[in-house]
Motif scaffolding. Structure first.
Motif, short mmCIF file in Angstrom:
data_model
loop_
_atom_site.label_atom_id
_atom_site.label_comp_id
_atom_site.label_asym_id
_atom_site.label_seq_id
_atom_site.Cartn_x
_atom_site.Cartn_y
_atom_site.Cartn_z
N CYS A 430 7.28 7.93 6.36
CA CYS A 430 7.98 7.27 6.82
C CYS A 430 6.78 6.11 7.69
CB CYS A 430 8.61 7.00 7.40
SG CYS A 430 8.50 7.80 8.83
N CYS A 435 7.36 12.25 12.33
CA CYS A 435 7.75 12.85 11.76
C CYS A 435 6.42 13.66 11.27
CB CYS A 435 8.72 11.32 10.18
SG CYS A 435 9.39 10.81 10.47
N CYS A 461 11.80 8.49 3.56
CA CYS A 461 10.94 9.99 3.95
C CYS A 461 11.43 11.45 4.21
CB CYS A 461 10.83 9.20 5.74
SG CYS A 461 9.98 10.62 6.61
N CYS A 463 11.60 13.91 5.90
CA CYS A 463 11.86 14.65 7.30
C CYS A 463 13.27 13.77 8.03
CB CYS A 463 10.82 13.90 8.38
SG CYS A 463 10.42 14.81 9.70
N CYS A 464 13.12 11.91 8.03
CA CYS A 464 13.53 11.38 8.95
C CYS A 464 14.14 9.91 7.99
CB CYS A 464 12.57 10.22 9.79
SG CYS A 464 12.48 9.04 8.68
ZN LIG Z 1 10.11 9.50 8.40
#
Ligand SMILES: [Zn+2]
Length: 478
Positions: A430, A435, A461, A463-464
């Protein structure tokens, strides 16, 4: 092959313990030795000759594109280092300081250069007045010092050799072009000379050069699946220009700040050569930088005419390749494994029966294959074979990268790749530092680069789960 394997069984198997295997090669191939100074190494002649090959290739390229070599002092006064705030913050933890001159304490301490931006800036500010003085395209071959807690020969040492290019330009566009041009020069070196495929891209804000605007990088993948940053090129914008007052008057007589770049590669490239190409028999040196490209090993050299013939062949081959004749009293089998350990691309065997048949045996280090060729054809066969070895080594390394590049769309996949498969992880990001930090904490992988050739492997993303902005290559790195 099986015979020679036995002769070199003292090196650790690459798949068993990669780190130990690496150390064994550094030692047994006589590349480096530890010194009494902690974290510093002695670069032995065989490795230094490789560095000289890298140097001469790059130096020629630099000069062809208008660069000039200069030499700056190795000390930087503290006040000068502190002129650019981000720069000093980035380097301060690794800097070695000189505080005394003989018995006397210095009024201002001096740092041993970790990199020379500040010295170049100070100098450029003095010598550039007008647009007519631009561009300035300087390069320096030298060593730099960065105090490291954990060190490893070639990959991370307190003092290392490198080149640092520093250029200043009138326009942003010109400086950006220079940054990319030098990155491409490094990529060409890696691929066309060292047979190491690289991924080109841009570093994230977190990973970029301290004080710069953008850092471009070439990333290589080692045999064990860990990444290695092989060279970087920085677009510094006008940050340093403003801190150091690097100004010139333009065509209208108005004062302007210059745009700046810096770029470098180091002796860690030798570490990359070991870890990309080496195998259980030792080092495999890419032919184009090999200090010895052809090793002649006479068989039954005590017999009449053998050494004479070997010398005659050496003189002929010397005109087309870097060649050595080993006529020492060691047994041929010992010599075979010695040069295998050293990774010499071609071994030429010649004995009484070969001489009778007007032929020699050529054994290639990369595959172990042996061919018999007529003595009359050496001038064409050897260059062909060297090119073929280069291409084969490059393709093999490329296959390793392809096999060890995986895509992840969520953190479970990401972790699974890092832990079980190793290699590059392609995943969307992102753009948030949080992240990036979280990925490092949870997996140990860092962002290697945002490749120039972008793809969209998912919308979100890794991660998030928010909307993704960039494809990033991640990985554990040296
Ligand atoms: Zn992210």
């Amino acid at each position: 092959m099986s015979k020679s394997k036995k002769l070199v069984k003292e090196i650790t198997s690459r798949d068993e313990d990669f780190a130990q295997w690496y150390t064994d090669i550094v030692k047994k191939a006589e590349l480096a030795d530890y010194s009494s100074v902690k974290g510093c190494m002695i670069i032995r002649p065989y490795a230094y000759a490789m560095w000289e090959s890298i140097q001469s290739y790059l130096d020629k390229k630099f000069k062809e594109t208008g660069h000039q070599n200069v030499y700056m002092p190795m000390f930087i006064p503290e006040s000068l280092l502190q002129k650019e705030k981000d720069h000093v913050e980035g380097f301060a933890p690794e800097v070695a300081w000189v505080t005394h001159s003989g018995d006397e304490e210095l009024t201002e301490k001096l740092c041993v250069r970790p990199t020379s931006e500040t010295l170049f800036c100070e100098h450029y500010a003095k010598i550039v007045q007008s647009y007519k003085d631009l561009p300035k395209l300087y390069n320096q071959w030298c060593s730099v010092v960065r105090c490291e807690k954990t060190t490893r020969p070639f990959l991370r040492t307190t003092e290392f050799l490198w080149q640092e290019g520093h250029t200043i330009h009138e326009t942003k566009e010109e400086a950006e072009n220079e940054t990319k041009r030098m990155l491409n020069t490094y990529a060409d070196l890696c691929e066309n000379v060292l047979a190491i495929p690289v991924l080109k891209g841009r570093k994230t804000e977190k990973e970029k050069f301290a004080g710069g605007e953008a850092t471009y990088t070439i990333e290589a993948l080692m045999h064990d699946g860990k990444a290695l940053q092989a060279g970087t090129s920085h677009f510094l914008g006008q940050n340093f220009a403003k801190s150091f007052g690097m100004q010139y008057s333009d065509k209208e007589g108005k004062l302007q700040y210059v745009y700046q770049t810096s770029w470098g590669v180091t002796t860690r490239l030798i570490g990359a050569i070991i870890m990309v190409h080496g195998d259980d028999n030792g080092l495999v040196v890419p032919p184009r930088i090999a200090p010895i490209q052809v090793i002649i090993v006479p068989v039954a050299q005590h017999k009449d005419g053998v050494l004479e013939k070997a010398n005659e062949l050496k003189d002929r081959i010397a005109k087309i390749a870097r060649v050595k004749l080993d006529d020492s009293d060691k047994m041929p089998g010992w010599k075979f494994s010695e040069y295998e350990m050293k990774g010499v691309p071609i071994r030429l065997e010649v004995g009484p029966r070969d001489i009778e048949n007007n032929q020699v045996v050529l054994a290639r280090r990369d595959t172990g294959d042996k061919i018999t060729v007529s003595m009359d054809d050496l001038e064409t066969k050897i260059p062909e074979l060297l090119d073929d070895i280069h291409n084969n080594m490059f393709e093999k390394a490329k296959k390793n990268v392809e096999e060890k590049t995986h895509t992840a769309v969520n953190m479970d996949e990401f972790k699974d790749i890092v832990e079980n498969k190793t290699g590059f992880v392609k995943a969307m990001w992102c753009g948030d530092r949080e992240c990036e930090d979280k990925i490092r904490e949870e997996t140990g992988a860092t962002s290697r680069c945002m490749p120039f050739e972008q793809e969209e492997v998912s919308d979100t993303c890794v991660c998030c789960g928010k909307k993704a902005k960039k494809l990033v290559y991640w990985g554990r790195a040296y």
